[in-house]
Design a protein around this motif. Structure first.
Motif, PDB file in Angstrom:
ATOM      1  N   LYS A 159       0.485  -1.066  -0.225  1.00  0.00           N
ATOM      2  CA  LYS A 159       0.067   0.157  -0.091  1.00  0.00           C
ATOM      3  C   LYS A 159       1.057   1.530   0.103  1.00  0.00           C
ATOM      4  CE  LYS A 159      -0.208   0.231   4.859  1.00  0.00           C
ATOM      5  NZ  LYS A 159       0.348  -0.736   5.102  1.00  0.00           N
ATOM      6  N   PHE A 183       2.543   2.194  -6.222  1.00  0.00           N
ATOM      7  CA  PHE A 183       1.077   1.880  -5.477  1.00  0.00           C
ATOM      8  C   PHE A 183       1.913   3.146  -4.608  1.00  0.00           C
ATOM      9  CE2 PHE A 183      -1.076  -1.753  -5.206  1.00  0.00           C
ATOM     10  CZ  PHE A 183      -1.043  -2.238  -6.745  1.00  0.00           C
TER      11      PHE A 183
ATOM     12  N   TRP B 149      -9.385   5.861   3.851  1.00  0.00           N
ATOM     13  CA  TRP B 149      -8.188   5.328   3.553  1.00  0.00           C
ATOM     14  C   TRP B 149      -9.196   3.786   3.954  1.00  0.00           C
ATOM     15  CZ3 TRP B 149      -3.219   4.992   2.369  1.00  0.00           C
ATOM     16  CH2 TRP B 149      -2.274   4.330   2.994  1.00  0.00           C
ATOM     17  N   LEU B 152     -10.990   2.162   1.883  1.00  0.00           N
ATOM     18  CA  LEU B 152     -10.411   1.997   0.200  1.00  0.00           C
ATOM     19  C   LEU B 152      -9.554   0.808   0.802  1.00  0.00           C
ATOM     20  CD1 LEU B 152     -10.390   5.339  -1.789  1.00  0.00           C
ATOM     21  CD2 LEU B 152     -11.501   3.327  -2.212  1.00  0.00           C
ATOM     22  N   VAL B 153      -8.319   1.124   0.992  1.00  0.00           N
ATOM     23  CA  VAL B 153      -7.501   0.330   1.978  1.00  0.00           C
ATOM     24  C   VAL B 153      -7.360  -0.890   2.129  1.00  0.00           C
ATOM     25  CG1 VAL B 153      -4.604   0.464   2.011  1.00  0.00           C
ATOM     26  CG2 VAL B 153      -5.977   2.325   1.266  1.00  0.00           C
ATOM     27  N   LEU B 158      -7.795  -1.739  -1.888  1.00  0.00           N
ATOM     28  CA  LEU B 158      -7.491  -1.131  -3.210  1.00  0.00           C
ATOM     29  C   LEU B 158      -6.236  -1.309  -3.813  1.00  0.00           C
ATOM     30  CD1 LEU B 158      -7.594   1.148  -5.098  1.00  0.00           C
ATOM     31  CD2 LEU B 158      -6.837   2.506  -3.118  1.00  0.00           C
ATOM     32  N   LYS B 159      -6.075  -1.440  -5.507  1.00  0.00           N
ATOM     33  CA  LYS B 159      -4.628  -2.017  -5.906  1.00  0.00           C
ATOM     34  C   LYS B 159      -4.941  -0.953  -7.744  1.00  0.00           C
ATOM     35  CE  LYS B 159      -6.175  -6.310  -7.765  1.00  0.00           C
ATOM     36  NZ  LYS B 159      -7.586  -6.308  -7.762  1.00  0.00           N
ATOM     37  N   LEU B 179      -6.446   9.217  -2.675  1.00  0.00           N
ATOM     38  CA  LEU B 179      -5.695   8.121  -2.084  1.00  0.00           C
ATOM     39  C   LEU B 179      -6.126   6.782  -3.099  1.00  0.00           C
ATOM     40  CD1 LEU B 179      -7.150   7.793   0.993  1.00  0.00           C
ATOM     41  CD2 LEU B 179      -4.753   7.637   0.216  1.00  0.00           C
ATOM     42  N   PHE B 183      -2.979   5.109  -5.535  1.00  0.00           N
ATOM     43  CA  PHE B 183      -2.619   4.097  -5.566  1.00  0.00           C
ATOM     44  C   PHE B 183      -2.332   3.323  -7.283  1.00  0.00           C
ATOM     45  CE2 PHE B 183      -2.494   1.260  -1.983  1.00  0.00           C
ATOM     46  CZ  PHE B 183      -2.507   2.446  -0.973  1.00  0.00           C
ATOM     47  N   ASN B 290      -4.233   2.404  11.387  1.00  0.00           N
ATOM     48  CA  ASN B 290      -4.226   2.689  10.809  1.00  0.00           C
ATOM     49  C   ASN B 290      -4.215   4.033   9.500  1.00  0.00           C
ATOM     50  OD1 ASN B 290      -5.091  -0.156   8.957  1.00  0.00           O
ATOM     51  ND2 ASN B 290      -6.535   0.143  10.053  1.00  0.00           N
ATOM     52  N   MET B 294      -1.463   5.850   6.880  1.00  0.00           N
ATOM     53  CA  MET B 294      -1.799   6.389   6.206  1.00  0.00           C
ATOM     54  C   MET B 294      -1.178   8.044   5.795  1.00  0.00           C
ATOM     55  SD  MET B 294      -6.134   8.859   5.382  1.00  0.00           S
ATOM     56  CE  MET B 294      -5.411   9.782   7.288  1.00  0.00           C
ATOM     57  N   ALA B 297       1.645   7.546   3.889  1.00  0.00           N
ATOM     58  CA  ALA B 297       1.497   8.005   2.568  1.00  0.00           C
ATOM     59  C   ALA B 297       1.434   8.807   2.288  1.00  0.00           C
ATOM     60  CB  ALA B 297      -0.121   6.230   2.108  1.00  0.00           C
TER      61      ALA B 297
END
Lengths: 337, 337, 337, 337
Positions: A159, A183, B149, B152-153, B158-159, B179, B183, B290, B294, B297
């Protein structure tokens, strides 16, 4: 039709361009005119007789290729004449988890492979090639790209924000780098060559580590990953690199074990595996469902494979020697059609 | 210290700027000087008394905010004075799956929220704010960004190559768009306004659908997604949009149910859910683990939230009215410190 | 060979025992001599024309059956003559997630079904019947048992110590009860009949709730499940029971939506779905991989399906009427061979 | 209060029963009167100084114990006086995945452990003991049982019909056997003693293999598992058994690596890991959420741990020697209160 074949004995110098009879596609099959192929380290091992000594000969090697459908058997709905397709590595592994039966059906040993002018396969055993890629580019996907995708996405849960370690600049490692960047992940790359590290950074790697200069690179990589360690290792080295990989990894991290270039047997200290709650997942390419999912990703991003030199079908031996030398960067490809 | 409070009665016009006594952080707690906050639709419902009629008053509303640690209690190792932190929405949901007890500890009802000058929380109940964001930007993350997040994740898997449907241009939807693009996914956005769709496309949406002009947008979205349908829907509409969302979704697809803006009760046809092997996951923000993932990210991509207007703490009522009007695009934020 | 068929019109009284030509298995196919079948609620809807009005006729109904291989086509390695096999419901759903194409290949509509003396299917589209079961017992597995397995095990993550709610005493619910007990879970059963609840308890249910006497059973079930609510609901009721199911469910709980017996459309309150972080998964039977895994479980435990009455092939109409009356307990089965 | 302590030096003969000052529970803490403890192989390594040479002394050893709450600090809602609780091994690992910080908080090194009359811990760091168990039985759960649960259920995805390989008759292996049977799985057990194998079979093991008589047991176990191999290995042996475990495992199988009794370093052949698509997961006990889930399972099944000999607190050294001899079957327990 012409095919490259190991007729009676293993060995690079035993590869022969031979004439083989064409056959018609039966019910459920398709006939492909091959356009290009690409080489994997597995091909080198196989041709040398190091992959599976029980492999019967003659055998047409080659796992990765692209062809155009020139005839379809009765009852085929999945493809039509003119479709450009990629045969899947494990011909019977369509979806879901692997089984012994599914993994036994691989191209380029035990089954005849892609280094030939025409081949017949089941219509279930191929996927459409991404339209934005040339023949040579498309030919690199079935093993090298899908292995990286399976390790990172299917098993590794990649991710955005993750830090990924890729080792060297072989085909799988470069795909892993490209996919990780796609990604939104960070990438740390290792190599024995500063020049190759520079090229990895041009492709998006955030930082490179020269393992010649830094033989104990595990701790260094951990620090570069913010002190806790990387989230994912795409392990191509095997027995002799696993120890450093474990040092580089965060608690609860993931190692996709996709190759054993450095050797298959070495004393590995298992304690860090327990104490770090590490997951190691052996990766053997991947299934058709995931191949199709990956191709959607490549298409959406217009991502292109990195190619090294191109050889004709008659010079596959030379191409494999080039691969053995380790001088390449990216995929070595074969022009066929 | 000053705080915005509903003292005795619900209602936008009942919000009062009151004086509250400061208290010292006890063992395991931190004292924050609040710098900024942002508003969510939930705040509007809560202030109007529509969220939970059993909510006792007085109450300081506000779930999303950012503050600086100005004192730490005994035994606190997680943060030090000067750290800029984001209180988490469900103060006791640190990791793993939710439980009733974990979800009962939410800021801005039932617990006092962030629309105040200073607040004391458990040191476990906050995360570091991403350094690349301003106070106003950082204040938008705890609910709106984390909800996107999580949907989706964490739950949606999600990919790259997936197609995601986002509805409207509220805070969660815009984060979901950002987001999904991060990705490597494709995004289809709906809105009632062509102008807003244009802005969504500027932010990366691949295609927009005006649901005013196209009230039966489900089938259209399915076609735009290549005929099979989208992989993920971030459902903010609720009862009245779910039917079209199900039409837009592929077999085996995922709906993250994060809001019920269009209503909570409507006759929903459940048959497509079975026949399409659909997964619907109710989403209530997310946990601290998480949130931290996030933020990594967001930092790696230097991704910035989209802000609408800024209001002072004394004008939160006006800010909520602006939100109610639906004229905004992105997050409405409150300057505090 | 004889087959039961809807020739021109839908309706229970339109079922005809007709003569159909036998055909030889082609490459990759097997010919089965059918021994037994079992009925599902879907068969009733289909025969009445309520399942899919676009279904073309004539059609042989019936999704669940067992047969013996009496001939194999060219290239078949999966089965040999004499093997007793169960055709899978979605003939092309072998492994992995469902797709539209995989789900379109279901027996008993749109494809001809099992209520016939002989049928030809792909050798990929069947599994070995568990040896410990009679023909009639084995015939109940393909839809009813696999649906319960998919809901509980594949999607619901069933584990010992969980509390599972099963509704009524139809085929799927009884299998769900048996499987849940096999895994060491607790089971709460609902029914409109005390007598049926008693039989459910004899089969292992820990407690029964009569929903006639307790129309608001949701809160009661929650309390019976220790106050937090059940972990998994196997939802067969649909629109009119979902509301109570949501009340019975714990925060973060799972609903396997496998039927809509009580109706497909009703005003459902979506808010508890969000607030409870609920997952609802539509279930459409399951794939071959999971069928084989389930059969291993049934074999290891020597678990036997619960049968109700047996009818001959010529009385399927009567058998379906019996099902419609709701008086049965367990599976209604059809003797063929 | 009395406590067993390593004061200045490691060594079995260095264990001293010392007097330690009691302390009051602070905000968020509870005071426990310890009733019983149980020993793990880790305790033996730690007391001998082989576990972590950097461990500072003095240290109270012991990871697994049960106590009764005799006082609660300010703000504690989770427990009340009189509750019988089990301290969790990693005191800060409440839920979700492990992190370095969460795993650093383990009882019996680096933190003081349970071999004492009274201890103060965070109220978050314990779970209720299952009421159906005696003190001695309950004391065996925190490490040994939870490790087996985490390996099989949390990471291994255990389900009915699976075949599980357990090695030897240590605490974790016996729990793994009991849990696997509770889930409807088949169990193959290995041991060096026919007598112990007999006892394993009495506890439910389906078949036993004496690895003294059958040093190459991998292939044999694979055949006993139907030819394809076992689904799950609970690996306690480590480096010297992993090779045979890989032979015993099916393609796509799972190895929970929970111990390294046979050694931590040995040349392991990594190739089967790739070719078999094997997953190896290092296991370090587990989190509080999963502990509570396991206790529900134990309660529902009224499952009881298997106890070996009982020793008083003053004879822990002797108890550890007994463990070192390998003559025990099940858990060695310590009576305290």
């Amino acid at each position: 039709m012409k095919a490259l074949s190991l007729e009676e004995t293993f060995g690079l110098e035993q590869l022969r361009l031979v004439e083989r009879e064409d056959r018609h596609p039966r019910r459920g099959e398709i006939l492909l005119e091959m356009k290009a192929a690409s080489l994997n380290y597995r091909d080198l091992l196989l041709v040398k007789g190091h992959y599976d000594p029980r492999q019967p000969l003659p055998l047409i090697p080659g796992s990765d290729g692209v062809g155009v459908v020139i005839a379809v058997g009765e009852g085929v709905e999945r493809f039509a004449e003119g479709d450009r397709v990629l045969p899947i590595f494990a011909q019977r592994w369509i979806a879901g988890p692997p089984t012994r039966e599914r993994l036994r059906s691989t191209l380029g040993g035990p089954l005849d492979g892609v280094l030939c002018e025409r081949m017949v396969i089941s219509a279930e055993a191929a996927v459409l090639a991404p339209p934005h890629l040339s023949h040579l580019e498309a030919a690199t996907l079935p093993c090298a790209a899908l292995t990286a995708w399976t390790a990172l996405v299917v098993e590794g849960g990649l991710k955005a924000g993750d830090t990924v370690l890729v080792q060297g600049s072989g085909g799988v490692s470069i795909f892993a780098l490209q996919l990780a960047k796609l990604f939104g992940a960070r990438v740390i790359a290792t190599s024995s060559s500063d020049e190759k590290l520079e090229r990895m950074c041009e492709l998006g790697a955030d930082v490179g580590v020269n393992y010649k200069k830094e033989p104990k690179w595990g701790r260094k990589v951990r620090q570069l990953a913010g002190g806790e360690g990387v989230d994912i290792v795409v392990e191509v080295g095997g027995a002799h690199t696993l120890g450093e990989s474990l040092k580089a990894l965060r608690v609860g991290g993931f190692i996709g074990m996709i190759g054993v270039l450095s050797g298959t047997r070495a004393p590995v200290d298992l304690l860090p595996l327990l104490m770090g709650y590490v997951r190691i997942q052996g990766i053997l390419v991947g299934n058709r469902d995931n191949f199709e999912a990956m191709n959607l990703a490549l298409g959406a991003a217009q991502l292109r494979p990195v190619l090294d030199r191109t050889f004709p079908l008659s010079e596959v031996g030379l191409a494999l020697e080039t691969m053995a030398s380790g001088a390449h960067f990216g995929k070595i490809v074969i022009e066929i059609g």
